[in-house]
Design a protein around this motif. Sequence first.
Motif, mmCIF file in Angstrom:
data_model
loop_
_atom_site.group_PDB
_atom_site.id
_atom_site.type_symbol
_atom_site.label_atom_id
_atom_site.label_comp_id
_atom_site.label_asym_id
_atom_site.label_seq_id
_atom_site.Cartn_x
_atom_site.Cartn_y
_atom_site.Cartn_z
ATOM 1 N N GLN A 107 0.834 -1.204 0.000
ATOM 2 C CA GLN A 107 0.000 0.000 0.000
ATOM 3 C C GLN A 107 0.866 1.250 0.000
ATOM 4 O OE1 GLN A 107 -3.592 -0.014 2.394
ATOM 5 N NE2 GLN A 107 -3.135 2.036 3.131
ATOM 6 N N LEU A 108 0.407 2.243 -0.789
ATOM 7 C CA LEU A 108 1.088 3.534 -0.911
ATOM 8 C C LEU A 108 0.172 4.619 -0.358
ATOM 9 C CD1 LEU A 108 3.550 5.108 -2.219
ATOM 10 C CD2 LEU A 108 2.089 5.364 -4.223
ATOM 11 N N ASP A 109 0.621 5.323 0.679
ATOM 12 C CA ASP A 109 -0.159 6.392 1.301
ATOM 13 C C ASP A 109 0.589 7.711 1.171
ATOM 14 O OD1 ASP A 109 -2.338 4.776 2.332
ATOM 15 O OD2 ASP A 109 -0.896 4.004 3.798
ATOM 16 N N VAL A 110 -0.162 8.797 0.977
ATOM 17 C CA VAL A 110 0.413 10.134 0.859
ATOM 18 C C VAL A 110 -0.231 11.033 1.913
ATOM 19 C CG1 VAL A 110 0.856 12.092 -0.650
ATOM 20 C CG2 VAL A 110 0.783 9.790 -1.611
ATOM 21 N N TYR A 111 0.589 11.781 2.662
ATOM 22 C CA TYR A 111 0.141 12.683 3.711
ATOM 23 C C TYR A 111 0.652 14.086 3.413
ATOM 24 C CZ TYR A 111 -0.621 8.308 6.270
ATOM 25 O OH TYR A 111 -1.031 7.054 6.637
ATOM 26 N N ASP A 112 -0.092 15.090 3.867
ATOM 27 C CA ASP A 112 0.348 16.469 3.673
ATOM 28 C C ASP A 112 1.194 16.919 4.860
ATOM 29 O OD1 ASP A 112 -1.426 16.921 5.719
ATOM 30 O OD2 ASP A 112 -2.839 18.098 4.531
ATOM 31 N N GLY A 113 1.546 18.225 4.889
ATOM 32 C CA GLY A 113 2.402 18.738 5.950
ATOM 33 C C GLY A 113 1.787 18.669 7.331
ATOM 34 N N LEU A 114 0.448 18.571 7.411
ATOM 35 C CA LEU A 114 -0.232 18.401 8.695
ATOM 36 C C LEU A 114 -0.445 16.937 9.034
ATOM 37 C CD1 LEU A 114 -2.928 21.240 8.385
ATOM 38 C CD2 LEU A 114 -0.710 21.314 9.542
ATOM 39 N N ARG A 115 0.153 16.068 8.223
ATOM 40 C CA ARG A 115 0.046 14.614 8.379
ATOM 41 C C ARG A 115 -1.390 14.133 8.236
ATOM 42 N NH1 ARG A 115 4.428 13.234 13.223
ATOM 43 N NH2 ARG A 115 6.120 14.499 12.363
ATOM 44 N N ARG A 116 -2.117 14.803 7.361
ATOM 45 C CA ARG A 116 -3.464 14.356 7.008
ATOM 46 C C ARG A 116 -3.349 13.471 5.774
ATOM 47 N NH1 ARG A 116 -6.533 19.953 6.238
ATOM 48 N NH2 ARG A 116 -4.867 20.041 4.665
ATOM 49 N N ARG A 117 -3.954 12.314 5.834
ATOM 50 C CA ARG A 117 -3.896 11.403 4.684
ATOM 51 C C ARG A 117 -4.709 11.982 3.540
ATOM 52 N NH1 ARG A 117 -6.707 7.009 2.574
ATOM 53 N NH2 ARG A 117 -5.383 5.386 1.670
ATOM 54 N N GLN A 118 -4.090 12.076 2.366
ATOM 55 C CA GLN A 118 -4.730 12.644 1.198
ATOM 56 C C GLN A 118 -5.265 11.531 0.292
ATOM 57 O OE1 GLN A 118 -5.358 15.914 0.467
ATOM 58 N NE2 GLN A 118 -4.568 16.363 2.506
ATOM 59 N N ALA A 132 0.551 3.407 -7.673
ATOM 60 C CA ALA A 132 0.493 4.789 -8.163
ATOM 61 C C ALA A 132 -0.605 5.531 -7.422
ATOM 62 C CB ALA A 132 0.243 4.833 -9.671
ATOM 63 N N CYS A 133 -0.407 6.832 -7.256
ATOM 64 C CA CYS A 133 -1.386 7.705 -6.601
ATOM 65 C C CYS A 133 -1.315 9.078 -7.239
ATOM 66 C CB CYS A 133 -1.122 7.796 -5.102
ATOM 67 S SG CYS A 133 -2.220 8.942 -4.221
ATOM 68 N N VAL A 134 -2.408 9.491 -7.874
ATOM 69 C CA VAL A 134 -2.520 10.830 -8.443
ATOM 70 C C VAL A 134 -3.350 11.673 -7.480
ATOM 71 C CG1 VAL A 134 -3.266 12.221 -10.403
ATOM 72 C CG2 VAL A 134 -2.382 9.905 -10.773
ATOM 73 N N LEU A 135 -2.715 12.653 -6.856
ATOM 74 C CA LEU A 135 -3.395 13.482 -5.861
ATOM 75 C C LEU A 135 -4.296 14.507 -6.528
ATOM 76 C CD1 LEU A 135 -0.456 14.172 -3.387
ATOM 77 C CD2 LEU A 135 -2.333 12.566 -3.091
ATOM 78 N N TYR A 137 4.958 17.060 1.434
ATOM 79 C CA TYR A 137 4.104 15.872 1.391
ATOM 80 C C TYR A 137 4.949 14.636 1.697
ATOM 81 C CZ TYR A 137 0.137 18.464 -0.391
ATOM 82 O OH TYR A 137 -0.912 19.342 -0.502
ATOM 83 N N TYR A 138 4.316 13.677 2.346
ATOM 84 C CA TYR A 138 5.009 12.461 2.772
ATOM 85 C C TYR A 138 4.443 11.250 2.043
ATOM 86 C CZ TYR A 138 6.779 15.304 6.624
ATOM 87 O OH TYR A 138 7.382 16.288 7.364
#
Length: 261
Positions: free
Chosen positions: A92-103, A124-127, A146-147
């Motif tokens: 699994q691929l997860d992306v988080y923003d600077g506030l560590r909110r999962r996008q 792949a993940c297209v935000l 972004y993380y």
Amino acid sequence: MRISKALGTALLLLGLAAGPAAADDDPKAASAPAAAGTSFRTAAEIGQGQTATAEGSAGDYLYWSFPADAGQRPTVRATVKLPKAHAAETWQLDVYDGLRRRQACQWGAQTRTAAAEAGSVELACVLRTVRAWSEPWANDPLPGTYYVRLTAVGLPTGDLGLPVGAEVRVDAEDMGGAAAVDGRLAEPLVPGSATASAAGDQEDTSAVLSSIEPEDGWTSGWWSDRWVWTAVGGLLAALAGIGGYALTRGSGRPARVPPSA
């Protein structure tokens, strides 16, 4: 003739000598990280257009971070290279923003299961497009760090600790004026930067957890084709007004009055 030939040869040699130096100065030619972090605080920093690599073990959490500015739509791709002998694994691929909110991802295979003994699995993940400003209660992606977190979920016990390799690449597409909004953040969501500013110490960067930024700097998307279309619309409206006035005002000559008897 000989002078021009010699001059051309000298310029050619000079260009060949300067070529490698120019390539070395290219920021995209800089070496990408060859290791990943194990948490948000130790995430390996990668720039847009770079491909980062890492070695790890099945069951580890691998972290990377990258910058994204307003008007950009980031795309994160990951390839996990698996050992020859293994059971079916779900990555699994997860992306988080600077506030560590999962996008959330607009599209892309964010979770995939690799069949037993498969050589690799691709994710792949297209935000969504990064917005320059948003309501405090919204979960919209905003400019900043972004993380990326890559890990296996529901891993069989027998596969724990098996060696794996990972490749992660981040690209971003500029969406232009269609994504422009009114308003802008005072500072991008870069972890640690707010703390350093509040302390009043502009020279000390030890508190900043992420130092990477877009190639053109933050708020590089202040100019967009929205300004062009606004100016063109105003010009067309002015021309339409002038044309309408010219058609309705008449010839400007008073009507001829017959002489009185």
